[in-house]
Design a protein around this motif. Structure first.
Motif, mmCIF file in Angstrom:
data_model
loop_
_atom_site.group_PDB
_atom_site.id
_atom_site.type_symbol
_atom_site.label_atom_id
_atom_site.label_comp_id
_atom_site.label_asym_id
_atom_site.label_seq_id
_atom_site.Cartn_x
_atom_site.Cartn_y
_atom_site.Cartn_z
ATOM 1 N N SER A 1 36.790 47.157 31.378
ATOM 2 C CA SER A 1 38.137 47.325 30.834
ATOM 3 C C SER A 1 39.177 46.498 31.574
ATOM 4 O O SER A 1 40.362 46.544 31.229
ATOM 5 C CB SER A 1 38.543 48.809 30.888
ATOM 6 O OG SER A 1 37.653 49.607 30.155
ATOM 7 N N LEU A 2 38.763 45.748 32.603
ATOM 8 C CA LEU A 2 39.719 45.063 33.459
ATOM 9 C C LEU A 2 40.531 44.033 32.672
ATOM 10 O O LEU A 2 39.980 43.173 31.998
ATOM 11 C CB LEU A 2 38.974 44.367 34.610
ATOM 12 C CG LEU A 2 39.805 44.071 35.854
ATOM 13 C CD1 LEU A 2 40.240 45.365 36.528
ATOM 14 C CD2 LEU A 2 39.011 43.213 36.833
ATOM 15 N N HIS B 1 38.230 41.068 28.615
ATOM 16 C CA HIS B 1 39.587 41.495 28.294
ATOM 17 C C HIS B 1 40.600 41.047 29.346
ATOM 18 O O HIS B 1 41.768 41.460 29.292
ATOM 19 C CB HIS B 1 39.634 43.018 28.149
ATOM 20 C CG HIS B 1 38.705 43.552 27.096
ATOM 21 N ND1 HIS B 1 38.934 43.377 25.744
ATOM 22 C CD2 HIS B 1 37.537 44.238 27.192
ATOM 23 C CE1 HIS B 1 37.940 43.937 25.056
ATOM 24 N NE2 HIS B 1 37.094 44.465 25.917
ATOM 25 N N LEU B 2 40.191 40.215 30.279
ATOM 26 C CA LEU B 2 41.091 39.821 31.361
ATOM 27 C C LEU B 2 42.245 38.977 30.825
ATOM 28 O O LEU B 2 42.044 37.930 30.215
ATOM 29 C CB LEU B 2 40.316 39.031 32.418
ATOM 30 C CG LEU B 2 41.025 38.854 33.759
ATOM 31 C CD1 LEU B 2 41.193 40.196 34.461
ATOM 32 C CD2 LEU B 2 40.252 37.893 34.659
ATOM 33 N N GLN B 3 43.475 39.468 31.082
ATOM 34 C CA GLN B 3 44.672 38.781 30.588
ATOM 35 C C GLN B 3 45.496 38.156 31.714
ATOM 36 O O GLN B 3 46.207 37.180 31.491
ATOM 37 C CB GLN B 3 45.555 39.763 29.805
ATOM 38 C CG GLN B 3 44.904 40.288 28.549
ATOM 39 C CD GLN B 3 45.734 41.347 27.862
ATOM 40 O OE1 GLN B 3 46.710 41.845 28.418
ATOM 41 N NE2 GLN B 3 45.342 41.712 26.663
ATOM 42 N N THR B 4 45.407 38.724 32.939
ATOM 43 C CA THR B 4 46.185 38.225 34.064
ATOM 44 C C THR B 4 45.275 38.016 35.264
ATOM 45 O O THR B 4 44.523 38.910 35.645
ATOM 46 C CB THR B 4 47.303 39.226 34.437
ATOM 47 O OG1 THR B 4 48.164 39.408 33.315
ATOM 48 C CG2 THR B 4 48.125 38.705 35.608
ATOM 49 N N LEU B 5 45.343 36.826 35.869
ATOM 50 C CA LEU B 5 44.531 36.487 37.039
ATOM 51 C C LEU B 5 45.459 35.865 38.075
ATOM 52 O O LEU B 5 46.184 34.914 37.782
ATOM 53 C CB LEU B 5 43.417 35.522 36.640
ATOM 54 C CG LEU B 5 42.364 35.148 37.690
ATOM 55 C CD1 LEU B 5 41.666 36.387 38.228
ATOM 56 C CD2 LEU B 5 41.341 34.181 37.086
ATOM 57 N N ASP B 6 45.432 36.413 39.303
ATOM 58 C CA ASP B 6 46.372 35.997 40.343
ATOM 59 C C ASP B 6 45.611 35.753 41.641
ATOM 60 O O ASP B 6 44.911 36.633 42.136
ATOM 61 C CB ASP B 6 47.414 37.117 40.527
ATOM 62 C CG ASP B 6 48.504 36.745 41.527
ATOM 63 O OD1 ASP B 6 48.452 35.632 42.086
ATOM 64 O OD2 ASP B 6 49.393 37.577 41.752
ATOM 65 N N PHE B 7 45.740 34.537 42.175
ATOM 66 C CA PHE B 7 45.140 34.195 43.472
ATOM 67 C C PHE B 7 46.270 33.943 44.460
ATOM 68 O O PHE B 7 47.145 33.104 44.216
ATOM 69 C CB PHE B 7 44.259 32.945 43.353
ATOM 70 C CG PHE B 7 43.074 33.124 42.454
ATOM 71 C CD1 PHE B 7 41.904 33.673 42.935
ATOM 72 C CD2 PHE B 7 43.135 32.745 41.121
ATOM 73 C CE1 PHE B 7 40.804 33.848 42.101
ATOM 74 C CE2 PHE B 7 42.054 32.909 40.288
ATOM 75 C CZ PHE B 7 40.887 33.466 40.776
#
Length: 773
Positions: free
Chosen positions: A559-560, A582-588
């Protein structure tokens, strides 16, 4: 394990049977109520489904100007607007009627200001006819017409009996005759019409009324007062006059006037000193000042004044016309989806500096945000909720940075949120003695407030927050207690905590949607059991500087939709990241060892937001692996090649918001930005210290609304055809000495090219908060 699961309460089959029995019991009770109604002969009546809102009392134009404090400059500004010729039409070419909106939060004094203007002698000389109409209730065209006619017919010389007779007559005539009578009253007259307390947001109704009254002579004007910025924008033909709070000095004068008889305050200097502290909590709102001052009138006991000083406004007794009922009108007017969300502002302390994702993530995870068509991005809908609250004057210091909003909540609005939330939301401070059994959400804002006895009664907690920087959990055993006690927990925010890992028992939180571990400077690993949290939607590990490695099996978090990480890894498991459907936002963030983000073959087909900051070893970014990317933030990645190998032809992008920060090697912007020419709305470039020019292709950005340029000292020029950016409505240039000089209002050589832009900020000082963090 499968056998244990089958015989546990988590078995979906057992859950369905349990719910079925509960539904059957509820239906049985409803049938009994229906049968009792029939037996006792109770009648069924139809009630309109729309919410019935308790309105304020009708206003009138009379005012004692000598009793009004601190509004003289506002009165002069409104009268100046009344004196000016109509600068432009109202959208359909008509220039005979100028509409001046006064907008602000409830209790700020909009009506009082309108009264001061209405009764000013200078206004008497400007207009042949003055009319005052309090709309307040439903925007009923017929009733408003009747009120306008009555106001136009009333004069100081008319007898009370003739006015009453006239009102009785027009109440009984049809709408055609009413309109004819209205036009006869207004035709050939230069008039001023005040419409006080507007709540209608139906443009069709407003247009209908406006068309009926546009029969006066040139120079006729209207003043409207409203709490809603969107309504003021809809009605106004000139920019809204946004009313601000009174100064501390004026608030104190008004407070003394309300709390004491004339000259009496000189006998009680100690009470006046407490009064200075009381007015600070009123945040410049006159009605709040008068509410608290009047509550202390002729009360000289020190303890009563200290009680008012130390209490929240919502704990004090309120009369119908006091500040809290006045603000609650605004709450009652909200649509139901906003009312459900509003109470959760009470989980944050006063003067908290929000970023939109702070509160949006909370709303979404608690199921308060619903898509209208079933497939909308819930975070974007939550952003629309925030914008609507801003439109309704609930938010302060609102700064729109495109993808990110920064804002505060007015102290009195915070009091209203506390009042609405009651015991469901608890802000835990050092003086908090217990969390009541009915509490569902709590936030902890002081480190010394974590006594274990606080949590003895509460069992149904859904949310735990640590919203204040530097305040976190340092007790592993207390966290283990929470996990075992609060099995329905949805949001667990352990920001700024000091544990080196999490309990394996975290897997018991089957309903957990958000796990926030921001700035846990000791944590090194997560237990593998975390991969069992199949409802987890948000995992945040930003600022965990000692974090070594993401656990294996992360792909099981089906569900992430948001993942934010700081890690010492040099390579991420590409297959696992690519499996997040379903990943919509990815932040490094500060991933110092990370060299490769993706190898180019994997695709994140649903990713909409990518933020990469301070990843000093990162060399490449396969931008085209994210076909639905809308927001991209890149900052302080010294090894990153932004040219994307100068691919030709340039591919089409769907990007809406682009932020580039701290790239000293850039002399101009990368060419791939052209691929977003038909979609880009926000372009922010900051600390590009060697940037020498903006490319001419920038003028092809037909949808660009905001251009923000900061600390680019070598940038000397704007593109020649910047006028082609017809959608541009917000231009900010700071820290660019030569370019700022050329863009100076009125005098700069570029000013004629940019003067048409709606909002312009030029200067050396950074007046806007940074997006980073």
């Amino acid at each position: 394990m499968k056998v244990c699961h089958f015989f546990s309460t988590s078995n979906p089959l057992a859950f369905r049977i349990k719910i079925a029995h509960q539904i059957k019991d509820i239906r049985s009770r409803l049938d009994k109520v229906s049968a009792d109604g029939t037996r006792f002969g109770l009648a069924t009546i139809n009630v309109e489904s729309r919410l019935v809102v308790q309105r304020r009392e009708m206003t009138y134009p009379d005012v004692d100007a000598s009793s009004v404090i601190g509004r003289e400059s506002d009165r002069k500004e409104i009268i100046k607007l009344l004196m000016q010729p109509h600068p432009r039409g109202d959208g359909d070419g008509d220039k005979s009627l100028c509409v001046i909106p006064i907008v602000g939060i409830g209790g700020l004094g909009k009506t009082t200001l309108a009264k001061l203007v209405f009764n000013d002698k200078r206004v008497d000389q400007l207009f042949q006819l003055k009319m005052w109409v309090c709309v307040s209730n439903d925007f009923d065209i017929r009733q408003i017409i009747i009120k306008i006619i009555n106001s136009a017919s009333t004069s100081p010389f008319a007898s009370a009996s003739s006015v009453t007779s006239h009102q009785e007559n027009i109440n009984n005539i049809d709408i055609v005759q009413l309109v004819s009578l209205l036009r006869s009253k207004l035709s050939g007259q230069k008039f001023l019409l005040v419409l006080d307390d507007i709540w209608n947001d139906d443009r069709a109704k407003w247009t209908e009324l406006k068309d009926l009254i546009k029969v006066g002579t040139a120079g006729s004007k209207m003043i409207v007062t409203t709490r809603s910025k969107s309504i003021s924008s809809m009605m106004g033909t000139v920019p809204s006059y946004v009313l601000h709070g009174l100064s501390i000095e004026n608030c104190l004068s008004l407070f003394v006037k309300s709390a004491f008889k004339e000259g009496e305050e000189e006998k009680f200097p100690n009470l006046v000193e407490i009064g200075k502290e009381i007015v600070k909590k009123c945040q410049g709102v006159p009605l709040a000042v008068k509410t608290l001052g009047s509550s202390l009138f002729s009360k000289f006991e020190l303890t009563k004044w200290e009680f008012v000083r130390d209490s929240e406004i919502w704990n004090l007794e309120q009369k119908q016309d006091d500040i809290l009922p006045a603000l609650k009108l605004s709450f009652d007017e909200m649509p139901s989806y906003l009312r459900h969300c509003f109470a959760y502002f009470s989980l944050y302390p006063k003067d908290f500096f929000f970023r939109n994702y702070d509160i949006a993530s909370l709303w979404v995870s608690l199921g308060l945000v619903q898509s209208r068509n079933g497939n909308g991005n819930l975070e974007n809908i939550a952003r629309e909720y925030i914008e609507e609250l801003h439109s309704r004057s609930f938010l302060l210091d609102f700064v729109d940075n495109g993808y990110i909003f920064n804002f505060k909540v007015h102290d009195l609005v915070h009091d209203l949120a506390l009042y609405v939330a009651k015991e469901e939301c608890v802000l835990v401070q050092s003086h908090t003695r217990n969390i009541p059994e009915q509490a569902r959400h709590f936030s902890i804002v002081e480190n010394d407030s974590l006594a274990r006895t606080l949590f003895l009664k509460s069992k149904r907690i859904r949310t735990i927050l640590f919203p204040i920087d530097g305040v976190g959990l340092d007790s592993y055993s207390l966290l283990d207690t929470w996990i075992s006690r609060y099995k329905y927990l949805r949001i667990l925010d352990l920001s700024d905590s000091t544990m080196d890992t999490l309990p394996v028992s975290i897997a018991k939180l089957e309903h957990l949607c958000v796990l926030n571990l921001t700035s846990n400077y000791k944590i090194k690993r997560l237990p593998h059991s975390i991969c069992k949290l199949q409802n987890l939607q948000v995992l945040i590990l930003t600022g965990c500087m000692k974090f070594e490695k993401l656990p294996k099996g992360l792909r099981k978090l089906i569900s992430l939709r948001e993942l934010s990480i700081t890690t010492k890894q040099s390579v991420l498991s590409q297959d696992e990241l690519a499996s997040f459907n379903h990943l919509q936002t990815l932040d490094f963030y500060y991933c110092d060892n990370l060299k490769i983000l993706f190898n180019g073959s994997q695709r994140l087909n649903f990713l909409e937001t990518l933020m990469v900051q301070s990843c000093g070893s990162l060399e490449s970014l396969p931008l085209y692996s994210f076909p639905k990317l809308q927001t991209l933030y890149l900052g302080d990645c010294t090894m990153l090649n932004l040219s994307l190998n100068n691919e030709n032809p340039i591919r089409i992008l769907k990007m809406k918001h682009l932020y580039l920060e701290k790239f000293p090697g850039l002399l101009t912007l990368p060419r791939w930005i052209v691929g977003a020419a038909n979609t880009l709305e926000t372009l922010v470039i900051r600390k590009l210290t060697n940037l020498e020019m903006l490319p001419e292709y920038l003028t092809a950005m037909t949808h660009l609304k905001m251009l923000d340029i900061r600390h680019c000292p070598q940038l000397l020029t704007l593109p020649n055809d910047i006028q082609r950016l017809t959608a541009l409505e917000d231009l900010r240039i700071h820290g660019c000495p030569e370019l700022c000089r050329k863009c100076r209002p009125q005098f700069g050589e570029y000013w004629p090219m940019i003067a048409h832009i709606k909002r312009i900020s030029i200067g050396e000082q950074n007046e806007f908060s940074d997006i980073e963090g």
